[in-house]
Design an enzyme around this catalytic site. Structure first.
Site, PDB file in Angstrom:
ATOM      1  N   GLY A 186       6.910  14.438   5.464  1.00  0.00           N
ATOM      2  CA  GLY A 186       6.419  13.117   5.354  1.00  0.00           C
ATOM      3  C   GLY A 186       5.298  12.688   6.128  1.00  0.00           C
ATOM      4  N   GLY A 187       5.477  12.106   7.443  1.00  0.00           N
ATOM      5  CA  GLY A 187       4.337  11.749   8.021  1.00  0.00           C
ATOM      6  C   GLY A 187       3.230  12.533   8.372  1.00  0.00           C
ATOM      7  N   GLU A 221      17.287  17.814   4.250  1.00  0.00           N
ATOM      8  CA  GLU A 221      16.557  16.965   5.276  1.00  0.00           C
ATOM      9  C   GLU A 221      17.646  16.130   5.851  1.00  0.00           C
ATOM     10  OE1 GLU A 221      12.444  15.895   3.676  1.00  0.00           O
ATOM     11  OE2 GLU A 221      13.835  14.316   2.894  1.00  0.00           O
ATOM     12  N   ASN A 252       5.251  14.482   1.134  1.00  0.00           N
ATOM     13  CA  ASN A 252       5.745  13.281   0.369  1.00  0.00           C
ATOM     14  C   ASN A 252       4.901  11.928   1.127  1.00  0.00           C
ATOM     15  OD1 ASN A 252       7.194  10.902  -0.275  1.00  0.00           O
ATOM     16  ND2 ASN A 252       9.055  11.581   0.859  1.00  0.00           N
ATOM     17  N   TRP A 253       4.248  11.465   0.309  1.00  0.00           N
ATOM     18  CA  TRP A 253       3.247  10.543   0.789  1.00  0.00           C
ATOM     19  C   TRP A 253       4.167   9.240   0.974  1.00  0.00           C
ATOM     20  CZ3 TRP A 253      -2.139  10.839  -1.722  1.00  0.00           C
ATOM     21  CH2 TRP A 253      -2.767  11.975  -1.679  1.00  0.00           C
ATOM     22  N   LYS A 254       5.133   8.945   0.357  1.00  0.00           N
ATOM     23  CA  LYS A 254       6.018   7.777   0.330  1.00  0.00           C
ATOM     24  C   LYS A 254       5.216   6.631  -0.237  1.00  0.00           C
ATOM     25  CE  LYS A 254       8.521   9.385   4.159  1.00  0.00           C
ATOM     26  NZ  LYS A 254       9.881   9.575   5.101  1.00  0.00           N
ATOM     27  N   GLU A 298      15.763   8.045   1.450  1.00  0.00           N
ATOM     28  CA  GLU A 298      15.414   6.479   1.390  1.00  0.00           C
ATOM     29  C   GLU A 298      15.657   6.095   0.094  1.00  0.00           C
ATOM     30  OE1 GLU A 298      11.263   7.531   2.350  1.00  0.00           O
ATOM     31  OE2 GLU A 298      12.085   8.126   4.424  1.00  0.00           O
ATOM     32  N   HIS A 318      15.730  11.554  -2.529  1.00  0.00           N
ATOM     33  CA  HIS A 318      15.447  11.168  -1.255  1.00  0.00           C
ATOM     34  C   HIS A 318      16.368  10.442  -0.426  1.00  0.00           C
ATOM     35  CE1 HIS A 318      13.010  10.473   2.381  1.00  0.00           C
ATOM     36  NE2 HIS A 318      12.268  11.645   2.047  1.00  0.00           N
ATOM     37  N   SER A 354      10.533  15.734  10.200  1.00  0.00           N
ATOM     38  CA  SER A 354       9.572  15.662  11.391  1.00  0.00           C
ATOM     39  C   SER A 354       9.046  16.996  11.558  1.00  0.00           C
ATOM     40  CB  SER A 354      10.209  15.297  12.973  1.00  0.00           C
ATOM     41  OG  SER A 354      10.841  13.903  12.477  1.00  0.00           O
ATOM     42  N   GLY A 387      11.326  11.088   9.970  1.00  0.00           N
ATOM     43  CA  GLY A 387      10.469   9.858  10.566  1.00  0.00           C
ATOM     44  C   GLY A 387      10.904   9.623  12.058  1.00  0.00           C
TER      45      GLY A 387
HETATM   46  C1  PEP Z   1      10.366  13.024   4.317  1.00  0.00           C
HETATM   47  O1  PEP Z   1       9.972  11.815   4.164  1.00  0.00           O
HETATM   48  O2  PEP Z   1      10.851  13.584   3.415  1.00  0.00           O
HETATM   49  C2  PEP Z   1      10.118  13.417   5.747  1.00  0.00           C
HETATM   50  C3  PEP Z   1      10.818  14.548   5.922  1.00  0.00           C
HETATM   51  O3  PEP Z   1       9.643  12.622   6.768  1.00  0.00           O
HETATM   52  P1  PEP Z   1       8.981  13.145   8.019  1.00  0.00           P
HETATM   53  O4  PEP Z   1       8.241  14.600   7.908  1.00  0.00           O
HETATM   54  O5  PEP Z   1       8.107  11.995   8.404  1.00  0.00           O
HETATM   55  O6  PEP Z   1      10.161  13.327   8.976  1.00  0.00           O
END
Ligand code: PEP
Length: 250
Positions: free
Chosen positions: A234-235, A167, A9-11, A97, A95, A213, A173
């Protein structure tokens, strides 16, 4: 057997040029990977260029959102059919967010899920509890509530095409990953919910991803758990090295 899915997920990161660079590196570093499905979900403006860069590779393209109408006067929105026409096969929905910053409700997420399925897109439906809910012992209530609204009344034929992502919000994050045991416990609960709604066979076929994470160092432990069928990342999906490190967890 469920084929593991590792989704990035590049956000709201990457221009089309940066996105193309990233997937070129990723194609190179994952060329020997077998039996793992790889997916990247760039922001809308990158989809065309990244989709083109992925042609000929087995890496799949997905989006991060959609609007649940086929077309119309919905300024700024994008339909499932438009995503499909750009080569997307998946879409991330609900998500945390989007729930937090855009006030998306479970009912609206369900509308989006139905629109995705109607268009032949695979929805990745995100569920998860906040830190406060976990600390108050309400994780299963929260995730159970979200799951019921995500899939109740859906036919088993449609349900087998969804992917669920667990999640925990406190792990997104933050660098704090759920332990393998904490994640497995909730994944088993989600599969049981799916079984109640759609029967055991369908529940056993649905992939449940863990997100929060995920990085190369913790991927193998998480993925070794019986009900964890991949990751939503994500990251660590923003660099070819770290995403490939997760994809190569085996
Ligand atoms: C996400 O955005 O779905 C996510 C899990 O982010 P991260 O891996 O950065 O925690």
């Amino acid at each position: 057997m469920r084929t593991p899915l590792i989704a990035g997920n590049w956000k709201m990161y990457k221009t089309p040029e940066e996105g193309v660079d990233l997937v070129r590196g990723l194609i190179e570093q994952t060329k020997d990977v077998k039996d793992v499905e790889i997916l990247v979900c760039p922001p809308f403006p990158c989809l065309a260029a990244v989709g083109e860069a992925l042609s000929g590779s087995s890496i799949r393209l997905g989006a991060q959102n959609l609007y649940p109408k086929a077309e119309g006067a919905y300024t700024g929105e994008v339909s499932a059919g438009m995503l499909k026409a750009l080569g997307c096969s998946y879409v991330i929905l609900g998500h945390s967010e989007r729930r937090m910053y855009f006030f998306e409700t479970d009912a609206f997420i369900r509308e989006k899920t139905d629109a995705a399925l109607d268009a032949g897109l695979i929805p990745i439906i995100c569920v998860g509890e906040s830190l406060e809910e976990r600390e108050q012992g309400r994780t299963f209530d929260r995730v159970g509530y979200q799951m019921d609204r995500a899939v109740q009344g859906m036919s088993p034929d449609r349900a087998k095409n969804v992917v669920i992502a667990y999640e925990p919000i406190w792990a997104i994050g933050t660098g704090k990953t759920a332990t393998d045991e904490q994640a497995q416990e909730v994944h088993a609960f989600i599969r049981e919910k799916l079984s109640v709604h759609h029967g055991k066979e369908v529940a056993e076929a649905i992939r449940i991803l863990y997100g929060g994470s995920v990085k190369p160092a913790n991927a193998a432990g998480l993925m070794s758990r019986p009900d964890i069928d991949g990751g939503l990342v994500g990251g660590a999906s923003l660099k070819a090295d770290s995403f490939a490190g997760i994809v190569n967890y085996k």
